[in-house]
Design a protein around this motif. Structure first.
Motif, mmCIF file in Angstrom:
data_model
loop_
_atom_site.group_PDB
_atom_site.id
_atom_site.type_symbol
_atom_site.label_atom_id
_atom_site.label_comp_id
_atom_site.label_asym_id
_atom_site.label_seq_id
_atom_site.Cartn_x
_atom_site.Cartn_y
_atom_site.Cartn_z
ATOM 1 N N LEU A 1 5.751 -2.764 -10.882
ATOM 2 C CA LEU A 1 6.316 -2.113 -9.619
ATOM 3 C C LEU A 1 8.018 -2.311 -9.642
ATOM 4 O O LEU A 1 8.763 -1.411 -9.168
ATOM 5 C CB LEU A 1 5.865 -2.569 -8.318
ATOM 6 C CG LEU A 1 6.235 -2.150 -6.973
ATOM 7 C CD1 LEU A 1 6.230 -0.779 -6.730
ATOM 8 C CD2 LEU A 1 5.617 -2.844 -5.783
ATOM 9 N N LEU B 1 10.936 0.454 -9.925
ATOM 10 C CA LEU B 1 11.881 0.620 -8.919
ATOM 11 C C LEU B 1 13.410 0.300 -9.428
ATOM 12 O O LEU B 1 14.385 0.763 -8.702
ATOM 13 C CB LEU B 1 11.397 -0.064 -7.673
ATOM 14 C CG LEU B 1 10.385 0.283 -6.990
ATOM 15 C CD1 LEU B 1 9.830 -0.935 -5.664
ATOM 16 C CD2 LEU B 1 10.210 1.618 -6.099
ATOM 17 N N MET C 1 1.574 -0.865 -4.471
ATOM 18 C CA MET C 1 2.247 -1.055 -3.200
ATOM 19 C C MET C 1 1.471 -1.916 -2.427
ATOM 20 O O MET C 1 2.079 -2.759 -1.587
ATOM 21 C CB MET C 1 2.345 0.293 -2.398
ATOM 22 C CG MET C 1 3.310 0.220 -1.181
ATOM 23 S SD MET C 1 3.461 1.718 -0.465
ATOM 24 C CE MET C 1 4.298 2.868 -1.620
ATOM 25 N N ARG D 1 8.899 -0.265 4.651
ATOM 26 C CA ARG D 1 8.734 0.843 4.157
ATOM 27 C C ARG D 1 7.320 1.065 3.855
ATOM 28 O O ARG D 1 6.470 1.825 4.046
ATOM 29 C CB ARG D 1 9.552 1.612 3.282
ATOM 30 C CG ARG D 1 11.001 1.824 3.717
ATOM 31 C CD ARG D 1 11.320 2.516 4.900
ATOM 32 N NE ARG D 1 12.751 2.531 5.181
ATOM 33 C CZ ARG D 1 13.652 3.389 4.677
ATOM 34 N NH1 ARG D 1 13.300 4.178 3.555
ATOM 35 N NH2 ARG D 1 15.025 3.153 5.155
ATOM 36 N N ALA D 2 6.848 0.202 2.747
ATOM 37 C CA ALA D 2 5.517 0.174 2.508
ATOM 38 C C ALA D 2 4.362 0.011 3.480
ATOM 39 O O ALA D 2 3.238 0.595 3.317
ATOM 40 C CB ALA D 2 5.424 -0.810 1.184
ATOM 41 N N LYS D 3 4.438 -1.018 4.232
ATOM 42 C CA LYS D 3 3.590 -1.065 5.100
ATOM 43 C C LYS D 3 3.514 0.240 6.118
ATOM 44 O O LYS D 3 2.093 0.564 6.406
ATOM 45 C CB LYS D 3 3.798 -2.231 6.183
ATOM 46 C CG LYS D 3 3.838 -3.456 5.536
ATOM 47 C CD LYS D 3 4.211 -4.707 6.314
ATOM 48 C CE LYS D 3 3.437 -4.759 7.671
ATOM 49 N NZ LYS D 3 3.738 -6.189 8.142
ATOM 50 N N TYR E 1 11.569 -2.883 1.069
ATOM 51 C CA TYR E 1 10.427 -2.230 0.642
ATOM 52 C C TYR E 1 9.392 -2.414 1.307
ATOM 53 O O TYR E 1 8.608 -1.455 1.645
ATOM 54 C CB TYR E 1 10.583 -2.416 -0.970
ATOM 55 C CG TYR E 1 9.484 -1.588 -1.567
ATOM 56 C CD1 TYR E 1 9.694 -0.316 -1.729
ATOM 57 C CD2 TYR E 1 8.137 -2.075 -2.124
ATOM 58 C CE1 TYR E 1 8.785 0.614 -2.256
ATOM 59 C CE2 TYR E 1 7.222 -1.355 -2.573
ATOM 60 C CZ TYR E 1 7.493 -0.104 -2.965
ATOM 61 O OH TYR E 1 6.610 0.865 -3.431
ATOM 62 N N LEU E 2 9.172 -3.530 1.751
ATOM 63 C CA LEU E 2 8.110 -4.222 2.528
ATOM 64 C C LEU E 2 7.800 -3.140 3.849
ATOM 65 O O LEU E 2 6.789 -2.764 4.248
ATOM 66 C CB LEU E 2 7.945 -5.579 2.876
ATOM 67 C CG LEU E 2 6.637 -6.050 3.370
ATOM 68 C CD1 LEU E 2 5.505 -5.867 2.867
ATOM 69 C CD2 LEU E 2 6.824 -7.706 3.911
ATOM 70 N N PHE F 1 1.505 -5.684 -3.683
ATOM 71 C CA PHE F 1 2.798 -6.214 -3.182
ATOM 72 C C PHE F 1 3.009 -6.523 -1.745
ATOM 73 O O PHE F 1 3.420 -7.923 -1.279
ATOM 74 C CB PHE F 1 4.041 -5.315 -3.441
ATOM 75 C CG PHE F 1 5.233 -5.456 -2.777
ATOM 76 C CD1 PHE F 1 6.130 -6.573 -3.191
ATOM 77 C CD2 PHE F 1 5.782 -4.848 -1.786
ATOM 78 C CE1 PHE F 1 7.314 -6.660 -2.485
ATOM 79 C CE2 PHE F 1 6.891 -5.128 -1.097
ATOM 80 C CZ PHE F 1 7.722 -6.026 -1.452
ATOM 81 N N ALA F 2 2.704 -5.802 -0.831
ATOM 82 C CA ALA F 2 2.428 -6.003 0.557
ATOM 83 C C ALA F 2 1.598 -7.442 0.933
ATOM 84 O O ALA F 2 2.070 -8.151 1.593
ATOM 85 C CB ALA F 2 1.980 -4.663 1.414
ATOM 86 N N LEU G 1 1.667 2.739 3.731
ATOM 87 C CA LEU G 1 0.177 2.175 3.678
ATOM 88 C C LEU G 1 -0.805 2.579 4.903
ATOM 89 O O LEU G 1 -1.901 3.087 4.782
ATOM 90 C CB LEU G 1 -0.084 0.877 3.360
ATOM 91 C CG LEU G 1 0.361 0.473 1.886
ATOM 92 C CD1 LEU G 1 0.566 -1.155 1.640
ATOM 93 C CD2 LEU G 1 -0.380 0.917 0.679
#
Length: 290
Positions: A34, A38, A1, A62-64, A59-60, A4-5, A67
């Motif tokens: 990843l 998904l 994650m 939510r991911a940020k 997704y970015l 990816f970010a 994290l």
């Protein structure tokens, strides 16, 4: 994650790999794994660029958030005295060298597990694509990057300065109005205004100055002023050494310019991470000096 970010924010697999100390093939494999997990394509990759799909953008976001929450949870477990990791700090060149770097010594001594990576440039960085955790902005008037979180750290006096050689050759202006007949030095972006605004005895005067020399960095402006190429604006922090040594002299001391304000700007919104809060608190206590 996290990989990816960083790829999504930098727009580059190789750049993200360099920052994360991973090879480009490793980064590519991590992203592919990843996406397989998904069942969705997150990034559109070409030989020259990387861009987010609609699913990747969702997704970015939510991911940020996740994290940031993970980092907070880890920090809470370790305790306040065990901050660790990397802080990417951006600052203007001269202010960074003369004000920020000297202030870092006690901060780094207090937090031995933290590492600071400084990006020193008078150009405005894109906080997202450059992966900047916190940037220092100096200016007069409304703060830019208003969509980001911010905090005022310091207010610094601005001065009109020139070298003894320039003054010997061209005379010393006694009033702001006399600046109109002098050569002035302007900096793109920071204080690059051709109208200088002074106040004296509750009276405000704006003077249109003529610049034969434009420079894109504060060290360049300072060097040009020392070389006798004209009259310049500087903050007391930036020009302090040259004023003390006599390389520059302050002009029009009875007239005040609007002070410059120093802000910390961070892309994570109004609630930055623990390590960013820690360095911003430290700089706020260290930089706000006369």
């Amino acid at each position: 994650m996290a990989v990816f970010a960083r790829v999504a924010e930098s727009g580059s697999l190789s750049r993200a790999g360099r920052e994360l100390k991973l090879s480009q093939p490793s980064v590519s494999r991590i992203i592919s794994a990843l996406e397989a997990r998904l069942g969705a394509t997150l990034l559109l990759r070409t030989t020259r660029s990387v861009s987010l799909t609609d699913a990747g953008a969702l997704y970015l976001e939510r991911a940020k958030y996740l994290l940031a929450e993970m980092e907070e949870a880890e920090q809470a477990t370790r305790g306040a005295d065990s901050l660790h990791g990397v802080i990417r700090l951006a600052a203007p060149v001269l202010y960074g060298a003369r004000a920020v770097i000297p202030a870092l010594a006690p901060f780094l001594a207090q937090h031995p597990e933290l590492r600071v990576e400084m990006i020193m440039s008078d150009a405005r960085q894109n906080l997202i694509t450059d992966g900047v955790d916190v940037a220092l902005r100096i200016g007069v008037g409304p703060l830019e990057d208003s969509t980001f979180g911010s905090r005022r750290l310091a207010r610094v006096a601005r001065l009109v300065v020139a070298s003894p050689a320039y003054l010997a050759a061209n005379g010393r202006p006694a009033t702001p109005a006399e600046l109109a007949r002098h050569d002035c030095i302007l900096q793109h972006g920071l204080f690059g205004r051709e109208s200088w605004r002074f106040s004296h005895n509750q009276t405000v005067t704006a003077v249109d100055v003529s610049a034969r020399l434009w420079i894109n960095s504060a060290p360049g402006v300072l060097a040009a002023a020392v070389a006798g190429l004209g009259i310049a604006l500087a903050t007391r922090v930036m020009a302090g050494e040259e004023l003390r040594s006599g390389q520059l002299e302050q002009l029009l001391g009875a007239y005040q310019l609007d002070p410059a304000e120093v802000y910390a700007v961070f892309p994570a919104g109004p609630r930055p991470s623990s390590k960013v809060r820690a360095i911003v608190d430290h700089l706020a206590a260290s930089l706000d000096v006369p």
